[in-house]
Design a protein around this motif. Sequence first.
Motif, short mmCIF file in Angstrom:
data_model
loop_
_atom_site.label_atom_id
_atom_site.label_comp_id
_atom_site.label_asym_id
_atom_site.label_seq_id
_atom_site.Cartn_x
_atom_site.Cartn_y
_atom_site.Cartn_z
N ARG A 167 0.77 -1.24 -0.06
CA ARG A 167 0.02 -0.15 0.12
C ARG A 167 0.87 1.28 -0.16
NH1 ARG A 167 -3.62 0.79 4.95
NH2 ARG A 167 -4.26 2.62 3.72
N VAL A 168 1.98 1.09 0.89
CA VAL A 168 2.72 2.43 0.95
C VAL A 168 3.46 2.72 -0.30
CG1 VAL A 168 4.73 3.37 2.26
CG2 VAL A 168 2.78 2.30 3.67
N LEU A 169 4.08 1.76 -0.56
CA LEU A 169 5.27 2.00 -1.89
C LEU A 169 4.44 2.18 -2.96
CD1 LEU A 169 7.62 -0.90 -0.87
CD2 LEU A 169 8.11 1.66 -0.59
N SER A 170 3.27 1.60 -3.31
CA SER A 170 2.56 1.95 -4.58
C SER A 170 1.87 3.49 -4.60
CB SER A 170 1.40 1.05 -4.56
OG SER A 170 1.53 -0.35 -4.50
N ARG A 171 1.40 3.76 -3.29
CA ARG A 171 0.96 5.07 -3.33
C ARG A 171 2.14 6.17 -3.41
NH1 ARG A 171 -2.43 8.40 -4.64
NH2 ARG A 171 -3.09 10.22 -2.82
N VAL A 172 3.18 5.95 -2.81
CA VAL A 172 4.43 6.92 -3.08
C VAL A 172 4.64 6.97 -4.55
CG1 VAL A 172 6.86 7.20 -2.55
CG2 VAL A 172 5.17 6.41 -0.46
N LYS A 173 4.79 5.98 -5.01
CA LYS A 173 5.02 5.92 -6.49
C LYS A 173 4.05 6.46 -7.42
CE LYS A 173 8.80 3.67 -8.13
NZ LYS A 173 10.32 4.42 -8.85
N GLU A 174 2.83 6.25 -7.03
CA GLU A 174 1.58 6.90 -7.63
C GLU A 174 1.91 8.60 -7.61
OE1 GLU A 174 -3.02 6.38 -7.61
OE2 GLU A 174 -2.03 6.03 -5.93
N LEU A 175 2.15 8.84 -6.23
CA LEU A 175 2.16 10.47 -6.09
C LEU A 175 3.38 11.05 -6.75
CD1 LEU A 175 1.20 10.28 -2.50
CD2 LEU A 175 -0.10 11.46 -4.17
N ASN A 176 4.68 10.20 -6.92
CA ASN A 176 5.80 10.58 -7.51
C ASN A 176 6.76 9.65 -7.99
OD1 ASN A 176 8.20 11.90 -8.06
ND2 ASN A 176 8.88 12.85 -6.23
N PRO A 177 6.36 9.28 -9.22
CA PRO A 177 7.38 8.42 -9.98
C PRO A 177 8.71 8.34 -10.01
CG PRO A 177 5.19 9.11 -11.55
CD PRO A 177 5.44 10.17 -10.10
N GLU A 178 9.17 9.76 -9.71
CA GLU A 178 10.51 9.68 -9.69
C GLU A 178 11.49 9.18 -8.50
OE1 GLU A 178 12.23 11.29 -12.19
OE2 GLU A 178 10.05 10.99 -13.27
N VAL A 179 10.41 8.92 -7.45
CA VAL A 179 11.10 8.69 -6.39
C VAL A 179 11.90 7.03 -6.62
CG1 VAL A 179 10.53 7.32 -4.31
CG2 VAL A 179 9.78 9.72 -4.49
N THR A 180 13.03 6.90 -6.20
CA THR A 180 13.54 5.46 -5.96
C THR A 180 13.09 4.83 -4.89
OG1 THR A 180 15.55 6.24 -7.04
CG2 THR A 180 15.65 4.28 -6.13
N THR A 181 12.40 3.72 -4.99
CA THR A 181 11.93 2.75 -3.79
C THR A 181 12.95 1.70 -3.41
OG1 THR A 181 10.65 1.71 -5.40
CG2 THR A 181 9.38 3.27 -3.86
N LEU A 182 13.09 1.41 -2.21
CA LEU A 182 14.15 0.58 -1.86
C LEU A 182 13.63 -0.20 -0.54
CD1 LEU A 182 17.19 -0.55 -1.18
CD2 LEU A 182 17.46 1.64 -0.08
N ILE A 183 13.79 -1.71 -0.63
CA ILE A 183 13.47 -2.37 0.54
C ILE A 183 14.43 -3.12 1.31
CG2 ILE A 183 10.86 -2.68 0.06
CD1 ILE A 183 11.42 -5.50 -0.99
N GLY A 184 14.38 -3.63 2.55
CA GLY A 184 15.47 -4.49 3.18
C GLY A 184 14.85 -5.15 4.38
N GLY A 185 15.63 -5.76 4.85
CA GLY A 185 15.26 -6.94 6.08
C GLY A 185 15.05 -8.34 6.00
N ALA A 186 14.90 -9.06 7.06
CA ALA A 186 14.74 -10.37 6.90
C ALA A 186 13.88 -10.81 5.89
CB ALA A 186 14.53 -10.93 8.42
N LEU A 187 12.55 -10.48 5.62
CA LEU A 187 11.67 -11.25 4.86
C LEU A 187 12.16 -11.02 3.29
CD1 LEU A 187 9.20 -12.57 4.75
CD2 LEU A 187 7.90 -10.42 4.16
N VAL A 188 12.54 -9.76 2.77
CA VAL A 188 13.01 -9.97 1.28
C VAL A 188 14.13 -10.68 1.01
CG1 VAL A 188 14.26 -7.58 1.54
CG2 VAL A 188 13.31 -8.44 -0.48
#
Length: 458
Positions: free
Chosen positions: A105-126
């Motif tokens: 939900r968060v990452l889709s909404r952020v990209k929708e609001l600003n497609p220029e943003v670079t998205t990054l994830i980390g942590g145990a699950l990924v």
Amino acid sequence: MNRSLDETRLDALHCAPRKENSRPAFTLILPTSPQVPTPNREFLLQTPIEGVSSVVTVARLAGWNTKIRDLRIGEEFEEVCRDAAERGGVVAMPTFVDSYPVNLRVLSRVKELNPEVTTLIGGALVSSLPDPLILGLRVDYAILGEGEAALLELLDHLENGGKPQGAAKILGLGIRDGEQVRYTGERPQLMDLDVLPIPDLSLYPSVRKDRIIAELGLTTSRGCYGRCSFCFLNMKKLSYKSPARFDQEVSTLVKKHEIRYFYINDLTFTSNLARTYQICDVLRKFEITWSCSTRVERIQPELLRYMHDSGCRDIWYGVESLDQTVLDLANKMTRVQEIEHAVGETVKAGIKVMANLIVGLPGESEESLQKMMEFCKRNEVIPTSIKYLTPFPGTRIYDMAVARGYIQDPLQYLVDLAHRKVNDVNDTIINMTDLPEKRLREAYATLMQIREERLQTF
Ligand code: B12
Ligand code: SF4
């Protein structure tokens, strides 16, 4: 000890941090957790999380305009997404076992609001299930395994307008390229944790509002020498903070945040006994109490007395089962006698015993369940963490569950995991035993009853 290039670069960061906020925005958003928390560990779902604190501190020292937004404490979803999108730069999220839907939900909404943003994830699950997460979340990058060194290098790349293709040399990444993920290769773990900066907890909005953190989780080491079938090790090799560095960290945190209690999050607090004594020496200098998790086989009476005298309140033992066949099938590398010995000696030393138990490991039988009940009734233990066996990604149990067809669609499984309550008798069971599910639930209910009674006396 000779330092690796990563260790040297991270170490240099303390001595020569970049000018504050001299580089683009780095916003880290913490997802909510729908879980029923484990008793006495409720605070862990609200307070700073060490892995996150460490990576954001690295970003801040590297000069990025760093901010944490925390959905766990009720920050408003839309406002958080708008803020992150407006700030631009990099928007990052950790991934926890139950966080996939919120990450989405968060990452889709952020990209929708600003497609220029670079998205990054980390942590145990990924790190344990990279492909489905990276593709499912449609993020630009993931850092797999340990985060700090890879982040430092990735941020340099991104600041100079680096494109995904150019990041291929940065070890430890998953880079999304349309419907495919390219992996850049495993990054060697840091062996000297003294190179890490002391986490800056003031980046958390909760800490900005109220400087005081009564209880906090903290590690002195990473990795574990065990290889249990149900456990995912994001960092496999054992690595340590030196006692001196740990002292400096505890002292800074206690002074800044008036911490009264630490939950030592090491996977095995007694992995190196000489050092365990030294860590106790550090902890006893402060007016605090603390708890830790560990395995049973290295427990000795004099060590327990030492731990008790340095403020140890309770030990969370990875007991899992009281049946030798079940333990062996889980590759626990523990003897039942060692469990009984550790528990008895811990009680004698005046330290509370918290037992982590798993109901439904392969090989679970009527007899093994009986042994578990008897153990809990006979001993002064609090079976605090009782869980139905859950196939966590990246584990042998997960592979078995996939092979048997219990998990068919990894993404759907991540959604299912996110809706699990855990710590609840009605939680989902993936039954990998020959017993009927009903019997596992009955056993769980009895254990919960014991837990409730014992918790009254805690
Ligand atoms: C403390 C802890 C908890 C606490 C706090 C959880 C939390 N959200 O932090 C509590 C008790 C609440 C908890 C609960 C659970 N936990 Co837990 N928990 C841990 C534990 C013991 C320590 C975490 C820690 O501090 N690690 C030390 C830091 C330094 O490492 P780290 O967190 O991995 O962070 C590094 C990297 O992952 C990365 N990184 C982390 N975040 C980010 C973010 C970005 C943007 C980037 C770039 C990098 C990055 O960089 C960090 C620094 O190198 C770990 C085991 C372990 N030692 O890691 C298990 C662990 C994470 N938990 C696990 C599990 C299964 C659970 C539970 C589901 C258990 C259960 N059955 O109830 C629940 C689920 C909770 C949830 N919301 O996901 C598994 C995850 C397995 C998997 N395949 O994902 C682990 C790995 C334990 C295990 N060995 O199986 N847990
Ligand atoms: S369950 Fe505990 S002992 Fe086993 S590998 Fe995981 S952390 Fe190590």
